[in-house]
Design an enzyme around this catalytic site. Structure first.
Site, PDB file in Angstrom:
ATOM      1  N   ASP A   1      11.758  10.158 -11.805  1.00  0.00           N
ATOM      2  CA  ASP A   1      11.301   8.551 -11.096  1.00  0.00           C
ATOM      3  C   ASP A   1      12.436   8.138 -10.142  1.00  0.00           C
ATOM      4  O   ASP A   1      12.594   6.926 -10.041  1.00  0.00           O
ATOM      5  CB  ASP A   1      11.027   7.845 -12.311  1.00  0.00           C
ATOM      6  CG  ASP A   1       9.966   8.115 -13.164  1.00  0.00           C
ATOM      7  OD1 ASP A   1       9.212   9.196 -12.717  1.00  0.00           O
ATOM      8  OD2 ASP A   1       9.787   7.791 -14.342  1.00  0.00           O
TER       9      ASP A   1
ATOM     10  N   GLU B   1       4.355   4.304 -20.512  1.00  0.00           N
ATOM     11  CA  GLU B   1       3.604   5.331 -20.333  1.00  0.00           C
ATOM     12  C   GLU B   1       2.739   5.937 -21.299  1.00  0.00           C
ATOM     13  O   GLU B   1       2.178   6.919 -21.522  1.00  0.00           O
ATOM     14  CB  GLU B   1       4.426   6.637 -19.722  1.00  0.00           C
ATOM     15  CG  GLU B   1       4.708   6.520 -18.231  1.00  0.00           C
ATOM     16  CD  GLU B   1       4.088   6.445 -17.077  1.00  0.00           C
ATOM     17  OE1 GLU B   1       2.730   6.661 -17.391  1.00  0.00           O
ATOM     18  OE2 GLU B   1       4.424   6.037 -15.969  1.00  0.00           O
TER      19      GLU B   1
ATOM     20  N   ASP C   1      13.082  11.023 -19.997  1.00  0.00           N
ATOM     21  CA  ASP C   1      12.048  11.117 -19.333  1.00  0.00           C
ATOM     22  C   ASP C   1      11.780  12.792 -18.823  1.00  0.00           C
ATOM     23  O   ASP C   1      12.841  13.512 -18.628  1.00  0.00           O
ATOM     24  CB  ASP C   1      12.050  10.490 -17.789  1.00  0.00           C
ATOM     25  CG  ASP C   1      10.543  10.093 -17.318  1.00  0.00           C
ATOM     26  OD1 ASP C   1       9.565  10.955 -17.292  1.00  0.00           O
ATOM     27  OD2 ASP C   1      10.416   8.899 -16.922  1.00  0.00           O
TER      28      ASP C   1
ATOM     29  N   HIS D   1       5.550   3.385 -15.706  1.00  0.00           N
ATOM     30  CA  HIS D   1       7.047   3.372 -15.558  1.00  0.00           C
ATOM     31  C   HIS D   1       7.792   2.587 -14.296  1.00  0.00           C
ATOM     32  O   HIS D   1       8.763   2.289 -13.993  1.00  0.00           O
ATOM     33  CB  HIS D   1       7.678   4.673 -15.729  1.00  0.00           C
ATOM     34  CG  HIS D   1       9.092   4.823 -16.407  1.00  0.00           C
ATOM     35  ND1 HIS D   1       9.458   5.885 -16.925  1.00  0.00           N
ATOM     36  CD2 HIS D   1       9.727   3.642 -16.984  1.00  0.00           C
ATOM     37  CE1 HIS D   1      10.666   5.530 -17.788  1.00  0.00           C
ATOM     38  NE2 HIS D   1      10.751   4.295 -17.721  1.00  0.00           N
TER      39      HIS D   1
ATOM     40  N   ASP E   1      10.415   6.957 -21.506  1.00  0.00           N
ATOM     41  CA  ASP E   1       9.090   7.240 -20.971  1.00  0.00           C
ATOM     42  C   ASP E   1       8.569   8.247 -22.163  1.00  0.00           C
ATOM     43  O   ASP E   1       9.520   9.344 -22.312  1.00  0.00           O
ATOM     44  CB  ASP E   1       9.217   7.864 -19.833  1.00  0.00           C
ATOM     45  CG  ASP E   1       7.794   8.581 -18.939  1.00  0.00           C
ATOM     46  OD1 ASP E   1       6.890   8.850 -19.921  1.00  0.00           O
ATOM     47  OD2 ASP E   1       7.775   8.567 -17.856  1.00  0.00           O
TER      48      ASP E   1
ATOM     49  N   ASP F   1       6.542  10.469 -22.101  1.00  0.00           N
ATOM     50  CA  ASP F   1       6.283  11.893 -21.752  1.00  0.00           C
ATOM     51  C   ASP F   1       7.503  12.618 -21.868  1.00  0.00           C
ATOM     52  O   ASP F   1       7.706  13.936 -21.511  1.00  0.00           O
ATOM     53  CB  ASP F   1       5.627  11.911 -20.377  1.00  0.00           C
ATOM     54  CG  ASP F   1       6.495  11.788 -18.976  1.00  0.00           C
ATOM     55  OD1 ASP F   1       7.757  11.805 -19.168  1.00  0.00           O
ATOM     56  OD2 ASP F   1       5.827  11.326 -18.005  1.00  0.00           O
TER      57      ASP F   1
ATOM     58  N   HIS G   1      10.509  13.284 -15.991  1.00  0.00           N
ATOM     59  CA  HIS G   1      10.615  13.049 -14.584  1.00  0.00           C
ATOM     60  C   HIS G   1      11.883  12.409 -14.122  1.00  0.00           C
ATOM     61  O   HIS G   1      12.057  11.564 -14.967  1.00  0.00           O
ATOM     62  CB  HIS G   1       9.273  12.438 -14.120  1.00  0.00           C
ATOM     63  CG  HIS G   1       7.976  13.258 -14.613  1.00  0.00           C
ATOM     64  ND1 HIS G   1       7.459  12.278 -15.835  1.00  0.00           N
ATOM     65  CD2 HIS G   1       7.450  14.020 -14.229  1.00  0.00           C
ATOM     66  CE1 HIS G   1       6.337  13.064 -16.016  1.00  0.00           C
ATOM     67  NE2 HIS G   1       6.333  14.071 -15.233  1.00  0.00           N
TER      68      HIS G   1
ATOM     69  N   HIS H   1       5.308   4.677  -9.934  1.00  0.00           N
ATOM     70  CA  HIS H   1       5.959   5.059 -11.175  1.00  0.00           C
ATOM     71  C   HIS H   1       6.913   6.098 -10.797  1.00  0.00           C
ATOM     72  O   HIS H   1       7.449   6.224 -11.787  1.00  0.00           O
ATOM     73  CB  HIS H   1       4.864   5.188 -12.299  1.00  0.00           C
ATOM     74  CG  HIS H   1       4.249   6.582 -12.370  1.00  0.00           C
ATOM     75  ND1 HIS H   1       3.679   7.029 -13.273  1.00  0.00           N
ATOM     76  CD2 HIS H   1       3.952   7.478 -11.424  1.00  0.00           C
ATOM     77  CE1 HIS H   1       3.242   8.004 -13.206  1.00  0.00           C
ATOM     78  NE2 HIS H   1       3.423   8.557 -11.873  1.00  0.00           N
TER      79      HIS H   1
HETATM   80  N1  LIG Z   1       6.870   7.773 -14.881  1.00  0.00           N
HETATM   81  C1  LIG Z   1       6.120   8.920 -14.734  1.00  0.00           C
HETATM   82  N2  LIG Z   1       5.315   9.377 -15.710  1.00  0.00           N
HETATM   83  N3  LIG Z   1       6.598   9.297 -13.491  1.00  0.00           N
HETATM   84  C2  LIG Z   1       5.800  10.564 -12.918  1.00  0.00           C
HETATM   85  C3  LIG Z   1       6.110  11.080 -11.615  1.00  0.00           C
HETATM   86  C4  LIG Z   1       5.588  12.326 -11.154  1.00  0.00           C
HETATM   87  C5  LIG Z   1       6.040  12.717  -9.618  1.00  0.00           C
HETATM   88  N4  LIG Z   1       7.570  12.955  -9.603  1.00  0.00           N
HETATM   89  C6  LIG Z   1       5.734  11.862  -8.571  1.00  0.00           C
HETATM   90  O1  LIG Z   1       6.599  11.225  -7.975  1.00  0.00           O
HETATM   91  O2  LIG Z   1       4.628  11.227  -8.612  1.00  0.00           O
HETATM   92 MN   LIG Z   2       8.857   7.832 -15.967  1.00  0.00          MN
HETATM   93 MN   LIG Z   3       7.466  10.809 -16.985  1.00  0.00          MN
END
Ligand SMILES: NC(=[NH2+])NCCC[C@H](N)C(=O)O
Ligand SMILES: [Mn+2]
Ligand SMILES: [Mn+2]
Length: 326
Positions: A139, A295, A135, A112, A250, A252, A137, A152
């Protein structure tokens, strides 16, 4: 339910598939295989069947950039900073070029961090675009707040100017400072909405609160239902339903039972239908100008999970580009 026309994409509508086999924004190998699997699953033909002209000039391998970034020691906590900066800058040019021609860029990741490139590319053609970020998350970690150092987890911090090349958290002696190309890009936090969040770091929660960012977690999806949540998100960032929309999805965001093959799965995610509903509704607005699907990692889990994740990725894209149930 399909709009007669897309507000910002002239007929005959053309989608430009931008395959980005890139994994430098995180540590798990294999996410770079995502776009290859999605294309091999027949995504291009599926989009033709929906009435799109499809342009695909092969995957962007970024070989020269990787070669030039053989030595890429961390800066502060940031891992692979030069590689990620240079690749995302290249992606911004490719995506911006397609957008300039009136095409709808569909970027297939890859991790991402690529969204720094895709969103910068979108903003070059549509400076008033809003971003809908689907998402688990947020990010939006900064070089100070990140625990993992994986870029990411940070694209939105750079895009919204919460992070910049001047505060990477370490001494930079490079001739060109990584991420300096992004210093002139600015996505106001008022033009960012999230849906699907459920794994947000403490520093990120503070940022979401401080900037009053339109963030709809799984709690709000449970409380109001996905139909209401999408309207609430649009009401916040696109009240007149006039601004162009960049959808960054994303995979996920979906529950791991729906999309198992991804690097940072989090249970309690969107159902198959909730994910598709978001895509369908955004297409229906006629405002979508760019789509990211990120992802998908075909090296994680068993063959059946991989096939399932790739299939769901293709079907999310079809939904975002106009596939209807009836
Ligand atoms: N694009 C994603 N899947 N990001 C996951 C980030 C997970 C976590 N918040 C980090 O800073 O590492
Ligand atoms: Mn993401
Ligand atoms: Mn994510």
């Amino acid at each position: 339910m399909s709009p007669q026309s897309l507000k910002f994409i002239p007929e005959p509508r053309t989608v430009a598939i931008v395959g980005c086999p890139f994994s430098g924004g995180q540590h798990r190998l294999g996410v770079d295989e995502g776009p290859i699997h999605l294309v091999n699953a027949g995504l291009g033909q599926q989009l033709k069947d929906l009435g799109w002209q499809v342009e695909f000039d092969g995957h962007h391998q970024f070989e020269d950039i990787s070669a030039a970034c053989q030595s890429d020691p961390p800066i502060g906590k940031l891992k692979n900073p030069r590689l990620v900066s240079n690749v995302t800058e290249a992606v911004a040019k490719v995506v911006g070029g397609h957008a300039a021609k009136g095409q709808l860029p569909l970027t297939l990741g890859g991790d991402h961090s690529l969204a720094m490139g895709t969103i910068a590319g979108t903003l070059s053609k549509h400076p008033d675009a809003v971003v809908i970020w689907i998402d688990a998350h947020a990010d939006i970690n900064t070089p100070e707040s990140t625990d993992s150092g994986n870029i990411h987890g940070m694209p939105l911090a750079f895009l919204t100017s919460l992070a910049s090349s001047g505060n990477l958290g370490g001494v930079v002696t490079d001739e060109v400072r990584p991420f300096s190309w992004l210093d002139k890009i600015h996505l106001p936090t008022s033009r960012l909405a999230y849906i699907g969040l459920r794994d947000v770091d403490a520093g990120e929660k503070a940022v979401l609160r401080e900037h009053n960012i339109a963030a709809y977690s799984m709690h709000e999806v449970d409380r109001y239902g996905i139909g209401k949540v999408v309207e609430m998100a649009l009401d916040r960032v696109n009240p007149g339903r006039r601004a162009p929309v960049h959808l960054s999805f994303d995979v996920d965001a979906l529950d791991p039972t729906v999309a198992p093959s991804t690097g940072t799965p989090v249970r309690g995610g969107l159902t198959f239908r909730e994910g598709h509903y978001i895509c369908e509704r955004l297409f229906e607005t006629g405002l979508v100008v760019a789509v990211d699907l990120m992802e998908v990692n075909p090296s994680l889990k068993d063959a059946e999970s991989v096939e399932q994740t790739v299939a769901v990725g293709c079907s999310l894209v079809r939904a975002a580009l106009g596939e209807t149930l009836l």
